[in-house]
Design an enzyme around this catalytic site. Structure first.
Site, PDB file in Angstrom:
ATOM      1  N   SER A  93      46.706  17.356 -37.331  1.00 29.28           N
ATOM      2  CA  SER A  93      47.799  16.823 -37.457  1.00 29.28           C
ATOM      3  C   SER A  93      47.685  15.337 -37.570  1.00 29.28           C
ATOM      4  CB  SER A  93      48.883  17.124 -36.482  1.00 29.28           C
ATOM      5  OG  SER A  93      48.622  16.890 -35.132  1.00 29.28           O
ATOM      6  N   HIS A 109      52.964  11.634 -32.590  1.00 32.77           N
ATOM      7  CA  HIS A 109      52.025  11.975 -33.730  1.00 32.77           C
ATOM      8  C   HIS A 109      52.312  10.577 -34.496  1.00 32.77           C
ATOM      9  CE1 HIS A 109      51.431  16.270 -33.073  1.00 32.77           C
ATOM     10  NE2 HIS A 109      50.630  16.003 -33.859  1.00 32.77           N
TER      11      HIS A 109
END
Length: 261
Positions: free
Chosen positions: A14, A240
């Site tokens: 990711s 993230h």
């Protein structure tokens, strides 16, 4: 320098795919059209094959299918001239551990003796400590990824791109980083172990190393311009890369390719 029109294959999890960053080209993979691979390909006019996939382990790069997706290494062929790799964090459950700890701390926040005892029990279920053998295994797997890429694409340049820093010198417990003063240093240790695994794999194999972890130390959570997202229970994609983070990683790669033609 990589010539315009060259085939570029992006592999990874990711932190390479870019979940939460619009536009999302593949919802299942959490793959953004503005992740660092797309930004690099656009700048250099490369023929991009992006097979990054959120949740991928190095096993998903090497041999195991992920949902309906083939092992990512299958996208690499003799015509490939550039490959970037950002993986290994899921082998260590790095972000998963961070997320579980943050979720449990948030749920255990209510005051009162009973709630405090329950919160302590919940927090005790999350271990932030990893044995050195787990970091060694990540380095071994990243080295194997490089070896396999070279077998499939002998002419390719291989860039190991490590993970953006989440917890830096200025990171303190707060609403979007709901870990305490004891937990935060343990997250730092995990990040350092992961970065060391990338460095070890690069040294062993001769792959080129992009140290996003070092470049982002002053852009960790709690800094004036963070390159990653914070925690919001049930909302967004916590911990993230954000758009600024992806742009920064792309700039690191472009600068490396231009200064090391």
């Amino acid at each position: 320098m990589i010539s315009p029109g060259s085939r570029y294959v992006a592999l990874g999890s990711s932190f390479a795919a870019g979940p939460g960053i619009k536009p999302q080209l593949d919802k299942a993979a959490g793959r953004s059209g503005r992740n660092y691979a797309h930004l690099v390909a656009e700048a250099l006019e490369l023929d991009l094959v992006d097979v990054t996939y959120s949740g991928a382990t190095t096993a998903n790069l090497l041999s195991e299918r992920q949902n309906e997706a083939a092992p990512q290494i299958d996208a690499v062929g003799p015509e490939t001239e550039l490959v970037t790799v950002t993986a290994g964090g899921n082998d260590l459950d790095y972000i998963g551990t961070f997320l579980r700890g943050s979720t449990m701390n948030t749920l255990a926040r209510p005051v009162g003796l009973v709630a405090k005892r329950l919160g302590n029990r919940i927090r005790a279920r999350v271990s932030y400590l990893k044995d050195q053998s787990e970091y060694d295994a990540a380095a071994d797997s990243l080295s194997e990824v490089v070896t396999r890429i070279r077998q499939s694409a002998p002419r390719s340049r291989i860039l190991l791109v490590d993970y953006l820093t989440l917890v830096g010198p200025g990171t303190r417990p707060r609403l979007d980083v709901p870990l305490n003063e004891e937990q935060l240093p343990s997250v730092v240790l995990m990040a350092e172990g992961l970065a060391a695994a990338f460095a070890e794999a690069a040294e062993r194999t001769g792959a080129e190393l992009i140290t996003a972890s070092t470049a982002s130390l002053d852009h960790a959570l709690g800094s004036p311009e963070p390159w990653t997202t914070g925690f919001r229970l049930g909302r967004g994609t916590p911990y993230h890369p954000n758009e600024a983070g992806m742009q920064a990683v792309a700039a690191l790669i472009l600068n490396h390719l231009r200064t090391h033609p």
